[in-house]
Design a protein around this motif. Sequence first.
Motif, PDB file in Angstrom:
ATOM      1  N   ARG A 226       0.756  -1.090  -0.088  1.00  0.00           N
ATOM      2  CA  ARG A 226       0.132  -0.103  -0.088  1.00  0.00           C
ATOM      3  C   ARG A 226       0.868   1.362   0.038  1.00  0.00           C
ATOM      4  O   ARG A 226       1.779   1.172   0.883  1.00  0.00           O
ATOM      5  N   ALA A 227       0.628   2.153  -0.885  1.00  0.00           N
ATOM      6  CA  ALA A 227       1.503   3.405  -0.879  1.00  0.00           C
ATOM      7  C   ALA A 227       0.650   4.515  -1.314  1.00  0.00           C
ATOM      8  O   ALA A 227      -0.333   4.337  -2.141  1.00  0.00           O
ATOM      9  N   SER A 228       1.035   5.930  -0.815  1.00  0.00           N
ATOM     10  CA  SER A 228       0.335   6.847  -1.353  1.00  0.00           C
ATOM     11  C   SER A 228       1.497   8.226  -1.552  1.00  0.00           C
ATOM     12  O   SER A 228       2.614   8.063  -1.400  1.00  0.00           O
ATOM     13  N   LEU A 229       0.942   9.160  -2.598  1.00  0.00           N
ATOM     14  CA  LEU A 229       1.606  10.174  -2.787  1.00  0.00           C
ATOM     15  C   LEU A 229       1.292  11.410  -2.416  1.00  0.00           C
ATOM     16  O   LEU A 229       0.236  11.635  -1.957  1.00  0.00           O
ATOM     17  N   ASP A 230       2.085  12.372  -1.823  1.00  0.00           N
ATOM     18  CA  ASP A 230       2.063  13.792  -1.527  1.00  0.00           C
ATOM     19  C   ASP A 230       1.589  14.466  -2.494  1.00  0.00           C
ATOM     20  O   ASP A 230       1.503  14.226  -3.732  1.00  0.00           O
ATOM     21  N   ALA A 231       1.074  15.832  -2.303  1.00  0.00           N
ATOM     22  CA  ALA A 231       0.984  16.784  -3.120  1.00  0.00           C
ATOM     23  C   ALA A 231       1.869  17.009  -4.229  1.00  0.00           C
ATOM     24  O   ALA A 231       1.602  17.378  -5.303  1.00  0.00           O
TER      25      ALA A 231
ATOM     26  N   ASN B 114       3.592   7.446   2.210  1.00  0.00           N
ATOM     27  CA  ASN B 114       3.406   6.622   2.919  1.00  0.00           C
ATOM     28  C   ASN B 114       3.575   5.259   2.342  1.00  0.00           C
ATOM     29  O   ASN B 114       3.335   5.002   0.996  1.00  0.00           O
ATOM     30  N   TRP B 115       4.348   4.406   2.987  1.00  0.00           N
ATOM     31  CA  TRP B 115       4.387   2.835   2.398  1.00  0.00           C
ATOM     32  C   TRP B 115       4.170   1.728   3.714  1.00  0.00           C
ATOM     33  O   TRP B 115       4.839   1.981   4.358  1.00  0.00           O
ATOM     34  N   THR B 116       3.136   0.944   3.214  1.00  0.00           N
ATOM     35  CA  THR B 116       3.376  -0.326   4.079  1.00  0.00           C
ATOM     36  C   THR B 116       3.423  -1.579   3.177  1.00  0.00           C
ATOM     37  O   THR B 116       3.082  -1.707   2.038  1.00  0.00           O
ATOM     38  N   TYR B 117       4.055  -2.631   3.737  1.00  0.00           N
ATOM     39  CA  TYR B 117       4.599  -3.830   2.830  1.00  0.00           C
ATOM     40  C   TYR B 117       4.503  -4.868   4.080  1.00  0.00           C
ATOM     41  O   TYR B 117       5.106  -4.956   5.023  1.00  0.00           O
ATOM     42  N   ASP B 118       3.544  -6.035   3.498  1.00  0.00           N
ATOM     43  CA  ASP B 118       3.663  -7.165   4.195  1.00  0.00           C
ATOM     44  C   ASP B 118       3.951  -8.262   3.172  1.00  0.00           C
ATOM     45  O   ASP B 118       3.527  -8.168   1.961  1.00  0.00           O
ATOM     46  N   LEU B 119       4.888  -9.187   3.789  1.00  0.00           N
ATOM     47  CA  LEU B 119       5.134 -10.311   2.993  1.00  0.00           C
ATOM     48  C   LEU B 119       4.817 -11.619   3.935  1.00  0.00           C
ATOM     49  O   LEU B 119       5.424 -11.570   5.245  1.00  0.00           O
ATOM     50  N   TRP B 120       4.575 -12.691   3.304  1.00  0.00           N
ATOM     51  CA  TRP B 120       4.380 -13.874   3.462  1.00  0.00           C
ATOM     52  C   TRP B 120       5.407 -14.885   3.200  1.00  0.00           C
ATOM     53  O   TRP B 120       5.354 -15.243   2.338  1.00  0.00           O
ATOM     54  N   SER B 121       6.283 -15.345   3.943  1.00  0.00           N
ATOM     55  CA  SER B 121       7.417 -16.174   3.652  1.00  0.00           C
ATOM     56  C   SER B 121       8.162 -16.831   4.764  1.00  0.00           C
ATOM     57  O   SER B 121       7.861 -16.465   5.753  1.00  0.00           O
ATOM     58  N   ASN B 122       8.719 -17.989   4.307  1.00  0.00           N
ATOM     59  CA  ASN B 122       9.333 -18.629   5.203  1.00  0.00           C
ATOM     60  C   ASN B 122      10.943 -18.036   5.111  1.00  0.00           C
ATOM     61  O   ASN B 122      11.363 -16.928   4.352  1.00  0.00           O
ATOM     62  N   SER B 123      11.914 -18.740   5.914  1.00  0.00           N
ATOM     63  CA  SER B 123      13.537 -18.216   5.723  1.00  0.00           C
ATOM     64  C   SER B 123      14.052 -18.250   4.445  1.00  0.00           C
ATOM     65  O   SER B 123      15.152 -17.758   4.283  1.00  0.00           O
TER      66      SER B 123
ATOM     67  N   PHE C  57      10.423  -7.620  -7.287  1.00  0.00           N
ATOM     68  CA  PHE C  57       9.121  -7.454  -8.267  1.00  0.00           C
ATOM     69  C   PHE C  57       7.901  -6.985  -7.796  1.00  0.00           C
ATOM     70  O   PHE C  57       7.455  -5.941  -8.510  1.00  0.00           O
ATOM     71  N   SER C  58       7.614  -6.783  -6.569  1.00  0.00           N
ATOM     72  CA  SER C  58       6.685  -6.137  -5.844  1.00  0.00           C
ATOM     73  C   SER C  58       6.941  -4.634  -5.822  1.00  0.00           C
ATOM     74  O   SER C  58       5.978  -3.651  -6.164  1.00  0.00           O
ATOM     75  N   ILE C  59       7.874  -4.321  -5.373  1.00  0.00           N
ATOM     76  CA  ILE C  59       8.225  -2.910  -5.075  1.00  0.00           C
ATOM     77  C   ILE C  59       8.500  -2.154  -6.298  1.00  0.00           C
ATOM     78  O   ILE C  59       7.854  -1.306  -6.534  1.00  0.00           O
ATOM     79  N   GLU C  60       9.243  -2.810  -7.398  1.00  0.00           N
ATOM     80  CA  GLU C  60       9.426  -2.268  -8.545  1.00  0.00           C
ATOM     81  C   GLU C  60       8.407  -1.850  -9.455  1.00  0.00           C
ATOM     82  O   GLU C  60       8.093  -0.814 -10.304  1.00  0.00           O
ATOM     83  N   SER C  61       7.308  -2.856  -9.275  1.00  0.00           N
ATOM     84  CA  SER C  61       5.890  -3.038  -9.996  1.00  0.00           C
ATOM     85  C   SER C  61       5.195  -1.739  -9.508  1.00  0.00           C
ATOM     86  O   SER C  61       4.793  -0.891 -10.329  1.00  0.00           O
ATOM     87  N   THR C  62       5.281  -1.713  -7.977  1.00  0.00           N
ATOM     88  CA  THR C  62       4.625  -0.419  -7.350  1.00  0.00           C
ATOM     89  C   THR C  62       5.302   0.944  -7.778  1.00  0.00           C
ATOM     90  O   THR C  62       4.343   1.639  -8.086  1.00  0.00           O
ATOM     91  N   MET C  63       6.392   0.971  -7.917  1.00  0.00           N
ATOM     92  CA  MET C  63       7.096   2.424  -8.225  1.00  0.00           C
ATOM     93  C   MET C  63       6.590   2.976  -9.563  1.00  0.00           C
ATOM     94  O   MET C  63       6.261   3.920  -9.910  1.00  0.00           O
TER      95      MET C  63
END
Length: 746
Positions: free
Chosen positions: A444-449, A455-464, A540-546
């Motif tokens: 989830r991310a947002s832009l200012d004016a 704002n940026w929140t990032y959740d990942l589900w993964s093992n080690s 992949f997730s971050i740069e797609s979002t960018m």
Amino acid sequence: MDILTRDEITRRGLLAGTGALVVSFSVVRAFAQDAPAAAPDKPKLPGSLDDDRYLDSWIRIDADGKITVFTGKAELGQGIRTPLIQVAAEELDVEPGDITLVTADTGRTPDEGFTAGSQSMQNSGTAIRNAAAQVREMLIAEAARRFSLPPEQLKAEKKAITGPDGKSATYGELVAGQFLHVEAQPKSKLKAPDMLRVIGRDVQRVDIPGKVTGGVAYVQDLKLEGMVHARVIRPPSYGATLKELDATPIEALPGVVSVIRDGNFLAVVADREWHAVKAMRALEKVAHWDEPATLPDQADLYTVLVGMEKEVGTVAESGAPAFPNGATYEATFTRPYHMHGSIGPSCGVAHLKQDGTIDVWSHTQGVFPDRTAIAQMIGLPEDKVRVIHMEGSGCYGHNGADDAAADAALIAMKIPGRPVRVQWMREQEHGWEPYGPGMVTKVRASLDASGKIDNWTYDLWSNSHGTRPGDAGSLLAGRTKADAVPLKLPKLSINPNGNGDRNADPLYAIPNRKILWHFLPDMPIRVSALRGLGAYANVFSIESTMDELAIAAKADPVEFRLRHLQDSRASDVVKMAAEKFGWGQGEVPQGHGRGFAFARYKNHAAYLALALEARIEPETGRVQVIRAVAAIDSGQAVNPDGIRNQTEGGILQSISWTLYEQVTFDRTRITSTDWSSYPILRFASVPESVEVHVIDRPGQPFLGTGEAAQGPTSAAVANAIRNATGKRLTDLPLSRSRVRQAAGLG
């Protein structure tokens, strides 16, 4: 491969027996690892020198002038032998051809753990370079003593120390009658960048000739006197148990030496390889297994993974993320299980000798951890087990190499006196290797004016992403033999190198951010380390979002990234990749798209930016990458050609993962057990052009190279598809059917 016994290794014995400056394998490392631990107040040494602090762990100079360098790192096809030789040759003032390099061997080399994380140059290269520089200064000091001249009047060249008056002594002459077992110093007199003549030079890889001329290049090529051939009969699925077996007819087949059963571990040994294969196929038919359904429905995989969360860790946090007006962009991304897909199936050789010791040859990533696991599995002390690294014909990450070595060791314990070679079959490699884990991420991310990310929140589900050897439970043989050792589940560990969370924290300047790792200690499918660990899916997730945020900000994707980068070296690779590609220049042809992505691997290793162009076929949804242009900063470039090789390979592999690869399974078994059910990138789909531009940083630390391209490539492909179709794909792989469905093609 001669190794002195403990009794033979004495100062007097070395002086009398070799007449050499034995800056060689570490006595204390090679035997029982009984060296006293470094005092807490000792200064930190460069690279792996800090773990093995004596110079005689790293370099040997014989009386005849022969120079041997030792590394605990393994050649896995990344070409690491060549730059390690280069750094030693540079600081010893010799030619690369004067150096013999010995790689990972528990009987000869330092213990450098695993060859992983693109850290060989950072750790071993740094250690060897500093050790070589210190040895050079010691040789100069000895020559100065003999010549009664100030050291600064002497110079090292062509394996000799020479004075202004023409006096000269070879390295071999200087070391005669001396033994150096001294602790390295924290500071070395390294050559200045403008004095380098070997570092920074393209040098032909030393591992290539044997591979292209049919020489003994791989463990698969190893032939030992009296060697027998073994095949393992794997259970049909993870949860299967062997119920019935009548091996009598198989034992009578031509060439069969033995049929071995140890719990659920089943193998056949024969005098010839073909006899072993025929006996294996016959044994498969008479072995009856109880096979419960233990796997989830693949269609529900990502729901299952999210539901397996056991704890949550905070990877990074700053400010107080809040979305009062809602998120500018939010999405959930998924990554399937990936195979290593080694072209050559795994192989191991083991020999239980008359003295009760066992030698094991393996293409493992870590000979010392593998030794620990194998010793536990077969019930021998570690000093009775020697693991010797040999390259494998297709090996990187934690594939089946350690398991094949364990198979060979367990069988060899039952066939004393004869070397045992275990060769896996293709369906065994595909079906039983530890895969790269499936993952789910949510952004989830947002832009200012002003059009900047606020704002940026990032959740990942993964093992080690790591179940590498360390104990017998990490080995298939250890988990299937009668007195089975269970797998130790990994624990949540957040550290600078990252695991499943690797590269989850964007390098971009974002005032309010929170990154959470929803940790899964277990997985329904066998998993471990695959190139890049979590970085591939996270980038992949971050740069797609960018790219989506750049579109929302009505900004060019390259300019938008530069707007958020505060690291000048990061900006440099972004600018170079864009410039060399010709970003923003010319019209994009109909049906084509251009994509860009950037990441700094682990946020503290190599910087890489990539631009590419792809064509999407409207009839089929097929994505064809036409050309790719990358810029990489790996710190000081030892062998630029090697950096280009590794980056090109990473780009191609990541394209393959991104467009084609996915492990498939039903409720019982893995079903992608051949190349038709697990397709990979073929030559017809390789880009027409791949360019890699290296930004050299003389005098800067080595940053590693091998895994830097994995994440940016995946995102650049996805961004090119977005650019061509106007649709964002978030589920990997970006297959033809998904492209067609998302874009409404055809």
